[in-house]
Design an enzyme around this catalytic site. Structure first.
Site, PDB file in Angstrom:
ATOM      1  N   GLY A  74      36.369  69.328  71.454  1.00 58.07           N
ATOM      2  CA  GLY A  74      36.513  68.404  70.331  1.00 58.07           C
ATOM      3  C   GLY A  74      36.049  68.941  68.991  1.00 58.07           C
ATOM      4  O   GLY A  74      35.727  68.155  68.097  1.00 58.07           O
TER       5      GLY A  74
ATOM      6  N   ASN B 142      37.969  70.478  66.751  1.00 60.08           N
ATOM      7  CA  ASN B 142      38.984  70.088  65.759  1.00 60.08           C
ATOM      8  C   ASN B 142      38.885  68.600  65.440  1.00 60.08           C
ATOM      9  O   ASN B 142      39.056  68.193  64.286  1.00 60.08           O
ATOM     10  CB  ASN B 142      40.390  70.447  66.255  1.00 60.08           C
ATOM     11  CG  ASN B 142      40.715  71.906  65.983  1.00 60.08           C
ATOM     12  OD1 ASN B 142      40.951  72.307  64.846  1.00 60.08           O
ATOM     13  ND2 ASN B 142      40.687  72.719  67.044  1.00 60.08           N
TER      14      ASN B 142
ATOM     15  N   LYS C 138      53.390  59.085  84.811  1.00 56.11           N
ATOM     16  CA  LYS C 138      53.070  59.436  83.429  1.00 56.11           C
ATOM     17  C   LYS C 138      53.501  58.343  82.451  1.00 56.11           C
ATOM     18  O   LYS C 138      52.830  58.081  81.450  1.00 56.11           O
ATOM     19  CB  LYS C 138      53.779  60.743  83.097  1.00 56.11           C
ATOM     20  CG  LYS C 138      53.451  61.294  81.739  1.00 56.11           C
ATOM     21  CD  LYS C 138      53.971  62.712  81.626  1.00 56.11           C
ATOM     22  CE  LYS C 138      53.364  63.396  80.448  1.00 56.11           C
ATOM     23  NZ  LYS C 138      52.952  64.753  80.742  1.00 56.11           N
TER      24      LYS C 138
ATOM     25  N   MET D 191      45.247  68.665  76.964  1.00 54.15           N
ATOM     26  CA  MET D 191      45.855  69.631  77.889  1.00 54.15           C
ATOM     27  C   MET D 191      47.002  69.047  78.714  1.00 54.15           C
ATOM     28  O   MET D 191      47.165  69.381  79.878  1.00 54.15           O
ATOM     29  CB  MET D 191      44.772  70.197  78.819  1.00 54.15           C
ATOM     30  CG  MET D 191      43.630  70.868  78.081  1.00 54.15           C
ATOM     31  SD  MET D 191      44.189  72.193  76.996  1.00 54.15           S
ATOM     32  CE  MET D 191      44.506  73.446  78.227  1.00 54.15           C
ATOM     33  N   ARG D 192      47.803  68.164  78.106  1.00 54.35           N
ATOM     34  CA  ARG D 192      48.946  67.589  78.819  1.00 54.35           C
ATOM     35  C   ARG D 192      50.172  67.620  77.938  1.00 54.35           C
ATOM     36  O   ARG D 192      50.054  67.473  76.712  1.00 54.35           O
ATOM     37  CB  ARG D 192      48.694  66.106  79.136  1.00 54.35           C
ATOM     38  CG  ARG D 192      47.840  65.902  80.282  1.00 54.35           C
ATOM     39  CD  ARG D 192      47.415  64.474  80.485  1.00 54.35           C
ATOM     40  NE  ARG D 192      46.323  64.552  81.416  1.00 54.35           N
ATOM     41  CZ  ARG D 192      46.481  64.613  82.734  1.00 54.35           C
ATOM     42  NH1 ARG D 192      47.680  64.499  83.272  1.00 54.35           N
ATOM     43  NH2 ARG D 192      45.445  64.773  83.513  1.00 54.35           N
ATOM     44  N   LEU D 193      51.307  67.762  78.578  1.00 51.30           N
ATOM     45  CA  LEU D 193      52.561  67.635  77.843  1.00 51.30           C
ATOM     46  C   LEU D 193      52.765  66.166  77.507  1.00 51.30           C
ATOM     47  O   LEU D 193      52.533  65.301  78.351  1.00 51.30           O
ATOM     48  CB  LEU D 193      53.723  68.097  78.719  1.00 51.30           C
ATOM     49  CG  LEU D 193      54.189  69.536  78.579  1.00 51.30           C
ATOM     50  CD1 LEU D 193      55.410  69.758  79.467  1.00 51.30           C
ATOM     51  CD2 LEU D 193      54.512  69.869  77.135  1.00 51.30           C
TER      52      LEU D 193
ATOM     53  N   HIS E  30      47.719  74.777  67.526  1.00 47.23           N
ATOM     54  CA  HIS E  30      47.804  75.819  68.551  1.00 47.23           C
ATOM     55  C   HIS E  30      47.166  77.101  68.009  1.00 47.23           C
ATOM     56  O   HIS E  30      47.416  77.476  66.867  1.00 47.23           O
ATOM     57  CB  HIS E  30      49.271  76.069  68.911  1.00 47.23           C
ATOM     58  CG  HIS E  30      49.423  77.074  70.000  1.00 47.23           C
ATOM     59  ND1 HIS E  30      49.088  76.788  71.311  1.00 47.23           N
ATOM     60  CD2 HIS E  30      49.837  78.370  69.986  1.00 47.23           C
ATOM     61  CE1 HIS E  30      49.293  77.861  72.047  1.00 47.23           C
ATOM     62  NE2 HIS E  30      49.744  78.831  71.274  1.00 47.23           N
TER      63      HIS E  30
HETATM   64  C1  GRF Z   1      41.840  74.847  69.976  1.00 48.61           C
HETATM   65  O1  GRF Z   1      41.786  76.241  69.987  1.00 48.61           O
HETATM   66  C2  GRF Z   1      43.241  74.370  69.740  1.00 48.61           C
HETATM   67  O2  GRF Z   1      43.985  75.221  68.920  1.00 48.61           O
HETATM   68  C3  GRF Z   1      43.826  74.345  71.131  1.00 48.61           C
HETATM   69  O3  GRF Z   1      42.768  73.937  71.958  1.00 48.61           O
HETATM   70  C4  GRF Z   1      41.520  74.258  71.334  1.00 48.61           C
HETATM   71  C5  GRF Z   1      40.768  72.974  71.240  1.00 48.61           C
HETATM   72  O4  GRF Z   1      39.459  73.188  70.769  1.00 48.61           O
HETATM   73  N1  GRF Z   1      44.993  73.497  71.195  1.00 48.61           N
HETATM   74  P1  GRF Z   1      38.572  71.957  70.337  1.00 48.61           P
HETATM   75  O5  GRF Z   1      38.519  71.019  71.559  1.00 48.61           O
HETATM   76  O6  GRF Z   1      39.224  71.291  69.166  1.00 48.61           O
HETATM   77  O7  GRF Z   1      37.241  72.517  70.023  1.00 48.61           O
END
Ligand code: GRF
Length: 204
Positions: free
Chosen positions: A14, A16, A67, A92-94, A111
């Protein structure tokens, strides 16, 4: 949009999410983070949300028959909070058709590579294995593929000869924390327009 209501979907750390929350608390921010949702009970991001006093919700995908039912529950939470924009941050899911259609054009992802290179898992390791000299991060609209939606913004980062996954990930992450809140700001200012694969960023 005067003040955009943001929800963040996450599965892990978390950082971001935290960067977006911090940006939302600066003067002149045009968005506020209303909700964090995780598909993992033990996601540290949920604990961070509590520390920020942001409602944090664990939704267990295994508690639903499929889903579509899981995402219907997520949509109800989002709609209850009048969420304008959903930010995936280490989710981590589509995303499936239910969420995609109810929030069409209103779901972003970040990403840790310069897409379309190195989509999917372990992007930084993929980049190192390939021997690229430059990598970075990408914020894009989400579609039904893995990291395939229209690209909004990218930030390049140098790859050093002695990099390992940790070092490169940290360098990229610093840029992620700058780029993602900026894109959220642009979205909430109504400045992003999707035209096919292209995202037009309008001047202020
Ligand atoms: C980040 O590197 C993001 O680009 C990728 O997953 C990671 C998540 O990190 N999609 P955080 O949970 O935001 O620390």
């Amino acid at each position: 949009m005067n003040q955009g209501n943001i929800a963040v979907l996450l599965s892990g750390r978390g950082s971001n999410f935290a960067a977006i929350v911090r940006a939302s608390r600066r003067a002149n921010a045009n968005f506020s983070v209303r909700l964090a949702i995780s598909d993992r009970f033990d996601a540290p991001g949920l604990r961070r949300a509590e520390r920020f006093h942001i409602p944090a919700q664990y939704v267990d995908p295994r508690a639903f028959p499929d889903k579509a039912a899981y995402e219907t529950q997520i949509c109800e939470l989002l709609e209850k909070e009048r969420i304008d924009l959903v930010c995936l941050a280490g989710y981590m899911r589509l995303v499936g058709p239910v969420l995609l259609s109810r929030f069409a054009g209103r779901i972003l992802n970040i990403h840790p590579a310069l897409l379309p290179s190195f989509p999917g898992l372990d992007a930084q390791a993929q980049a190192l294995r390939h021997g690229v000299k430059v990598s970075g991060c990408t914020v894009h609209f989400v579609d039904s593929g893995t990291d395939t939606g229209p690209i909004i913004a990218q930030q390049a980062v140098a790859v050093h000869p002695d990099d390992d996954v940790d070092k490169l990930s940290r360098r990229i992450l610093r840029q992620e924390h700058r780029l993602y809140p900026r894109v959220v700001h642009l979205f909430c200012a109504g400045r992003l327009h999707i035209q096919g694969r292209h995202v037009i960023i309008n001047e202020e």
